[in-house]
Design an enzyme around this catalytic site. Structure first.
Site, PDB file in Angstrom:
ATOM      1  N   TYR A   1       0.867  -1.185   0.000  1.00  0.00           N
ATOM      2  CA  TYR A   1       0.000   0.000   0.000  1.00  0.00           C
ATOM      3  C   TYR A   1       0.897   1.226   0.000  1.00  0.00           C
ATOM      4  O   TYR A   1       1.857   1.296   0.771  1.00  0.00           O
ATOM      5  CB  TYR A   1      -0.889  -0.010   1.244  1.00  0.00           C
ATOM      6  CG  TYR A   1      -1.755   1.218   1.435  1.00  0.00           C
ATOM      7  CD1 TYR A   1      -1.510   2.108   2.483  1.00  0.00           C
ATOM      8  CD2 TYR A   1      -2.830   1.493   0.594  1.00  0.00           C
ATOM      9  CE1 TYR A   1      -2.313   3.218   2.676  1.00  0.00           C
ATOM     10  CE2 TYR A   1      -3.636   2.611   0.775  1.00  0.00           C
ATOM     11  CZ  TYR A   1      -3.372   3.476   1.823  1.00  0.00           C
ATOM     12  OH  TYR A   1      -4.154   4.588   2.009  1.00  0.00           O
TER      13      TYR A   1
ATOM     14  N   ASP B   1       9.264   2.616  -0.945  1.00  0.00           N
ATOM     15  CA  ASP B   1       8.299   3.257  -0.055  1.00  0.00           C
ATOM     16  C   ASP B   1       8.697   2.887   1.386  1.00  0.00           C
ATOM     17  O   ASP B   1       8.353   1.809   1.866  1.00  0.00           O
ATOM     18  CB  ASP B   1       6.875   2.795  -0.381  1.00  0.00           C
ATOM     19  CG  ASP B   1       5.863   3.476   0.527  1.00  0.00           C
ATOM     20  OD1 ASP B   1       4.658   3.466   0.179  1.00  0.00           O
ATOM     21  OD2 ASP B   1       6.265   4.012   1.582  1.00  0.00           O
TER      22      ASP B   1
ATOM     23  N   LYS C   1       5.510   9.039   8.569  1.00  0.00           N
ATOM     24  CA  LYS C   1       5.387   8.520   9.936  1.00  0.00           C
ATOM     25  C   LYS C   1       6.501   9.033  10.866  1.00  0.00           C
ATOM     26  O   LYS C   1       6.465  10.201  11.265  1.00  0.00           O
ATOM     27  CB  LYS C   1       5.287   6.992   9.899  1.00  0.00           C
ATOM     28  CG  LYS C   1       4.031   6.512   9.116  1.00  0.00           C
ATOM     29  CD  LYS C   1       3.844   5.025   9.158  1.00  0.00           C
ATOM     30  CE  LYS C   1       2.851   4.530   8.140  1.00  0.00           C
ATOM     31  NZ  LYS C   1       1.458   4.604   8.585  1.00  0.00           N
TER      32      LYS C   1
HETATM   33  P1  KE4 Z   1      -0.535   8.296   4.680  1.00  0.00           P
HETATM   34  O1  KE4 Z   1      -1.122   9.005   3.456  1.00  0.00           O
HETATM   35  O2  KE4 Z   1      -1.573   7.481   5.422  1.00  0.00           O
HETATM   36  O3  KE4 Z   1       0.239   9.244   5.587  1.00  0.00           O
HETATM   37  O4  KE4 Z   1       0.565   7.269   4.154  1.00  0.00           O
HETATM   38  C1  KE4 Z   1       0.200   6.321   3.197  1.00  0.00           C
HETATM   39  C2  KE4 Z   1       1.172   5.150   3.275  1.00  0.00           C
HETATM   40  C3  KE4 Z   1       2.165   5.046   2.310  1.00  0.00           C
HETATM   41  N1  KE4 Z   1       3.061   4.026   2.334  1.00  0.00           N
HETATM   42  C4  KE4 Z   1       3.010   3.080   3.312  1.00  0.00           C
HETATM   43  C5  KE4 Z   1       4.022   1.971   3.296  1.00  0.00           C
HETATM   44  C6  KE4 Z   1       2.023   3.147   4.326  1.00  0.00           C
HETATM   45  O5  KE4 Z   1       1.978   2.187   5.285  1.00  0.00           O
HETATM   46  C7  KE4 Z   1       1.082   4.197   4.311  1.00  0.00           C
HETATM   47  C8  KE4 Z   1      -0.025   4.320   5.344  1.00  0.00           C
HETATM   48  N2  KE4 Z   1      -0.120   3.240   6.276  1.00  0.00           N
HETATM   49  C9  KE4 Z   1      -1.450   2.982   6.820  1.00  0.00           C
HETATM   50  C10 KE4 Z   1      -1.396   1.769   7.741  1.00  0.00           C
HETATM   51  N3  KE4 Z   1      -0.612   0.707   7.303  1.00  0.00           N
HETATM   52  C11 KE4 Z   1      -1.980   4.175   7.539  1.00  0.00           C
HETATM   53  C12 KE4 Z   1      -3.176   3.895   8.420  1.00  0.00           C
HETATM   54  C13 KE4 Z   1      -4.466   4.366   7.788  1.00  0.00           C
HETATM   55  O6  KE4 Z   1      -4.639   4.242   6.564  1.00  0.00           O
HETATM   56  O7  KE4 Z   1      -5.314   4.862   8.578  1.00  0.00           O
END
Ligand code: KE4
Length: 428
Positions: free
Chosen positions: A144, A239, A267
């Site tokens: 993701y 990523d 993060k």
């Molecule tokens: P954000 O747009 O949520 O800040 O980041 C997206 C993203 C991009 N790349 C990786 C590897 C990620 O894990 C994420 C976001 N992670 C999720 C949980 N695995 C965020 C939690 C959520 O969607 O509420």
């Protein structure tokens, strides 16, 4: 005044916010319960509005490597707050954070700060397309990269067939430009490049997958992606939104010694505030406006409060590298402890873990890609989740997420949580 219980707040929130939450996974639908509304966090603990406390293995999905309300980060933000909240103009702090990132992630020769991982990944893909003049991208099923249209794409049937929208609202014409291959399948990646290499702008991958649950790269997988991208003139994009500054100061690329052309960070790099970044080769990054012809922008990019939190977190990680030894040791104790419990109980389950990231999969395993992760008994995970929550342990409300140990924990608390896990697993 609404009685302040999670259930009441959830009922009220659902009237104004879709599903009552501002990010879908928080609705806890996958684990058959309703969300606890949080009032505060402190160290390894998170507290709900009822005043119940939980040991937190979610860490806000990764950012809180020091645990909640880390004093150094809170104090630094408080000081920055007195100076204002946003300027929409460059500040020295952005340069300080950029230097800290580039110092520890040498492949990042230049970087741009943004406000979310989605924004960083979306921008990196547009930059790769602009730099190479190509439209297709290769990703891996189960990874993701945020919710930008080109990345919300599921694998078509067969490896080389083109992507299908992973969400309503994603145009099919755009989805078709994204190919999704099985994670850890170097041969499949080679097949895609052999067929379409000259059309592929970038191959984007979570160097340690966290979004199908934790799935480590098998030996040679990342190296093969590096070789294929180089051979076909595509960019390799790591990523590292989860793994960046989580698996060490140089993230997964330092751990596995594979150098990408672009890196996405988020993060931890924002210290718990909305900040992410993308960066890499200077010749690529210089194609970004205002220097080059690839447009990317953001009102709150480089926000002074978020940058301050990021500097505070990275400076502390740099000053206390022993933090990684502690959280990795606790991560190992947690993962091995859970594995021992399910094995003694005779439940078909396996644990994947890298450093302070781990996932207990309720399937025989091994879990090496999305298809094998999907074999997990999600009902059993939901029972495990609810049992742990009832005993004061806050886990990801989905089988397909990573759990984290943070420096907010002390070793004895990991053992205490394993005692609670033993009760729950023996009751399954
Ligand atoms: P954000 O747009 O949520 O800040 O980041 C997206 C993203 C991009 N790349 C990786 C590897 C990620 O894990 C994420 C976001 N992670 C999720 C949980 N695995 C965020 C939690 C959520 O969607 O509420």
């Amino acid at each position: 005044m609404t009685e302040k219980t999670s259930l009441k707040l959830f009922e009220e929130s659902q009237k104004l916010i879709p599903g009552g939450v501002n990010s879908p996974v928080r609705a806890c639908r996958a684990v058959g319960t309703t969300p606890r509304f949080v009032s505060r966090g402190r160290g390894a603990r998170i507290f709900d509005v009822e005043g119940d406390q939980y040991y937190d293995f979610v860490s806000s999905w990764g950012p809180l490597i020091f645990g909640h309300a880390s004093p150094n980060i809170i104090n630094d933000i408080r000081e920055a707050l007195s100076l204002g909240t946003s300027y929409g103009a460059p500040t020295e702090r952005e340069l300080i954070l950029a230097r800290l990132i580039s110092e520890h992630v040498p492949s990042v020769e230049m970087l741009r700060l943004v406000s979310s991982g989605t924004e960083a990944a979306m921008s990196a893909v547009r930059l790769a397309r602009g730099f190479t003049g190509r439209d297709r991208i290769l990703k891996f099923t189960g990874c993701y990269h945020g919710h930008a249209d080109s990345l919300l794409v599921e694998a078509g049937s067969g490896v080389i067939t083109f992507g299908i929208p992973g969400s309503k609202g994603v145009p099919e014409a755009l989805a078709r430009l994204t190919i999704s291959a099985p994670y850890n399948d170097a041969a499949a990646a080679e097949e895609v490049f052999s067929a379409l290499g000259g059309e592929i702008a970038c191959v984007i991958v979570e160097p340690v997958a966290g979004n199908m649950g934790v799935v480590p790269p098998e030996p040679g997988f990342l190296e093969k992606l590096r070789e294929l991208a180089t051979r076909h003139g595509s960019l390799l994009v790591f990523d590292e939104v989860i793994t960046g500054f989580r698996l060490g100061l140089s993230g997964a690329q330092g751990l596995y010694r594979v150098t990408p052309d672009l890196t996405i960070l988020g993060k931890i790099v924002g210290g718990g505030l909305p900040l992410a970044a993308f960066g890499g080769r200077r010749d690529v990054m210089e194609r970004l406006a205002p220097l080059g012809d690839v447009y990317q922008a953001g009102t709150l990019s480089g926000n002074p409060l978020a940058v301050t939190a990021g500097i505070s977190a990275l400076r502390r990680l740099k000053a206390e590298p022993g933090c990684y030894g502690r959280i990795n040791h606790m991560g190992k104790r947690w993962a091995e402890g859970l594995l021992g419990l399910v094995q003694r109980k005779g439940i078909p389950a396996t644990v994947n873990h890298v450093g302070s990231m781990s996932t207990l999969f309720f399937t025989e395993g091994p879990v090496r890609d999305y298809d094998s992760a999907l074999k997990s008994d999600t009902d059993l995970y939901a029972k495990y989740y609810r049992g742990m929550l009832a005993r004061g342990v806050w886990l990801p409300p989905s089988q397909f997420e990573a759990s984290f140990t943070s420096a907010g924990f002390i070793f004895e608390e990991i053992d205490l949580c394993l005692e609670m896990a033993e009760e729950v697993i023996n009751s399954l």
